[in-house]
Enzyme design. Structure first.
Site, short mmCIF file in Angstrom:
data_model
loop_
_atom_site.label_atom_id
_atom_site.label_comp_id
_atom_site.label_asym_id
_atom_site.label_seq_id
_atom_site.Cartn_x
_atom_site.Cartn_y
_atom_site.Cartn_z
N ASP A 78 2.62 -3.44 -10.32
CA ASP A 78 1.20 -3.48 -10.63
C ASP A 78 1.05 -3.55 -12.14
O ASP A 78 1.51 -2.66 -12.85
CB ASP A 78 0.50 -2.23 -10.07
CG ASP A 78 -0.99 -2.21 -10.38
OD1 ASP A 78 -1.68 -3.17 -9.99
OD2 ASP A 78 -1.45 -1.26 -11.03
N GLU B 107 0.61 -9.25 -7.91
CA GLU B 107 -0.69 -9.75 -7.50
C GLU B 107 -0.92 -11.16 -8.04
O GLU B 107 -0.48 -11.49 -9.15
CB GLU B 107 -1.80 -8.83 -8.02
CG GLU B 107 -1.79 -7.45 -7.41
CD GLU B 107 -2.81 -6.53 -8.07
OE1 GLU B 107 -3.68 -6.00 -7.36
OE2 GLU B 107 -2.72 -6.35 -9.30
N CYS C 264 -5.04 3.38 0.89
CA CYS C 264 -3.98 4.39 0.88
C CYS C 264 -2.72 3.76 1.47
O CYS C 264 -2.76 3.26 2.61
CB CYS C 264 -4.40 5.62 1.69
SG CYS C 264 -3.07 6.82 1.91
N CYS D 69 -1.70 5.83 5.06
CA CYS D 69 -2.46 5.70 6.31
C CYS D 69 -3.35 4.47 6.35
O CYS D 69 -3.92 4.15 7.40
CB CYS D 69 -3.30 6.95 6.54
SG CYS D 69 -4.62 7.18 5.31
N CYS E 112 -5.81 11.49 -0.76
CA CYS E 112 -6.42 10.69 0.30
C CYS E 112 -7.19 11.61 1.25
O CYS E 112 -6.61 12.57 1.80
CB CYS E 112 -5.35 9.92 1.07
SG CYS E 112 -6.00 8.99 2.48
N CYS F 284 -5.44 11.37 5.12
CA CYS F 284 -4.14 11.94 5.47
C CYS F 284 -3.69 13.05 4.52
O CYS F 284 -2.67 13.69 4.75
CB CYS F 284 -3.07 10.85 5.53
SG CYS F 284 -2.77 10.05 3.93
N ASP G 40 -1.95 3.75 -9.63
CA ASP G 40 -1.17 2.55 -9.92
C ASP G 40 0.08 2.46 -9.04
O ASP G 40 0.47 1.37 -8.62
CB ASP G 40 -0.77 2.52 -11.39
CG ASP G 40 -1.97 2.43 -12.32
OD1 ASP G 40 -3.01 1.89 -11.86
OD2 ASP G 40 -1.89 2.88 -13.47
#
Length: 403
Positions: free
Chosen positions: A197, A282, A341, A344, A359, A362, A369
């Site tokens: 990332d 990306e 996330c 999950c 999160c 979960c 990042d």
């Protein structure tokens, strides 16, 4: 495969003047060839081709004695550059994407290199075990060997068979770039996969394994010094001797920043390519982002250059259509990578200032990042429809890094 080797030249003052005269001759020839093509189409509706213009070179050398002082193949390469500029113009015109960009005339100081297209046969010769290079810019005479023997710094060994050599001026410095033909050296096979990332501050890159590479911020660190040099330049009047000195100082600072950034990109890309068989990032619209409110940070980070270097280093190990080392660089859709996330799949939009969160679905403790990098890797593995694509070698599964 072909590889580029760039070395610093240390010409004497007379040699430097001869190099600058050669650049001037090449620039005038470039502009004349461009003008001929423009006039032929404007006045007669005809196009002048590459070979037609190359046939005029002996006549030019006969009528203009100064062109006898330049190597014939260097002049031929100038015509090739003009032809390449028009080919690019017509290609962009056909694509109908943005401005086509008609070829422009080269002003003084805007033509900075000349090339020996067959350096392995004529024009360039290494001497004294690589400590000097003989450049045949002027005709061979009993009392002179071209431009002469120029000192060169081979900071790394020159590999392979020399194909072309380009002499280039960068500010006050001179360089020679050899393009050589070398046998590919495959890296050891690797079935490891990683997602990355990209960022600007404080981290340039975060991996799906939790490794964080600090952003060097070369431009930001030199910004104060650069602003001072730019102010000094703005005070100098055009045509004055001090303005040229101030302009060279600004250019030197910019060149240093660019070199530092490029060196950093090469080192980071090399570590990734050496360690991992598959690298996922990306598919960013960097051009659009470079026009947004984060433009300054993105330009300083140099995302486009880094991704180009990464792709080149991975592709450099391919030959004859087969992958020698199994290196792959994969682009994935950037949507929701920083909102999902990775444990999950719960999606929650968070402001950019939130760097770590828990999160709500979960209870996993996540770094924004690192979670994004894991989602990037997962997208390449699962594919857009949930199926397993042919992105990874058979039998390979990406590691599930712990947080």
């Amino acid at each position: 495969m072909r590889k580029a080797f760039k070395y610093r030249l240390y010409p004497t003052k007379p040699q430097q003047k001869d190099l600058e005269r050669t650049l001037s001759l090449c620039r005038h020839l470039y502009n004349a060839a461009l003008q001929e093509r423009r006039d032929a189409y404007k006045k007669a509706g005809k196009s002048v081709g590459l070979y037609q213009q190359k046939r005029y070179l002996p006549q030019i050398r006969e009528e203009l004695p100064q062109y006898k002082r330049a190597h014939s193949q260097v002049l031929q390469d100038v015509i090739h550059r003009v032809d390449k500029a028009f080919q690019g113009f017509f290609r962009r015109l056909k694509a109908k994407k943005g401005k086509a960009g008609y070829p422009r005339f080269k002003g003084q100081g805007r033509y900075d290199s000349f090339t020996f297209p067959q350096a392995y046969e004529t024009g360039v010769k290494l001497q004294e075990g690589g400590r000097r290079v003989l450049l045949k810019v002027f005709p061979w005479r009993e009392s002179s060997h071209g431009i002469g023997s120029v000192k060169v710094k081979l900071h790394r060994p020159l590999e392979g068979k020399i194909k072309t050599a380009t002499v280039k001026r960068e500010g006050e410095h001179w360089y020679i770039i050899f393009i050589t033909e070398v046998d590919p050296k495959p890296l050891p096979p690797s079935e490891e996969a990683i997602g990355i990332d990209l960022g600007t501050n404080p981290h340039f890159l975060v991996t799906s394994e939790g490794e964080m590479v600090e952003a060097p911020r070369h431009f930001q660190k030199a910004e104060e010094k650069l602003a001072k040099a730019q102010r000094e330049l703005s005070r100098k009047k055009k045509g004055k001797s001090g303005r040229k000195k101030a302009r060279l100082k600004v250019a030197k600072l910019h060149r240093k920043i660019a070199n530092q950034r490029r060196d950093f990109h090469h080192k980071v890309a090399r570590k990734l390519v050496n360690a991992y068989g598959t690298i996922v990032h990306e598919d960013l619209n960097i051009l659009a982002l470079s026009r947004s409110y984060v433009a300054k940070g993105i330009h300083d980070a140099g995302w486009a250059q880094f991704l180009a270097i990464l792709a080149y280093k991975a592709a450099a190990h391919r030959a004859s259509g087969s992958v020698l080392a199994g290196r792959r660089v994969i682009k994935v859709d950037p949507k929701y990578t920083s909102q999902d996330c990775p444990v999950c799949g719960h999606r929650e939009k968070k402001p950019l200032w939130v760097r770590a969160y828990t999160c709500p679905q979960c209870g996993a403790l996540l770094h924004r990042d690192v979670a994004a990098a894991q989602n990037i890797l997962a997208k390449a593995w699962t594919g857009p429809s949930g199926e397993t694509p042919r992105a990874f070698p058979q039998g390979n599964t990406p590691r599930s890094p712990g947080l």
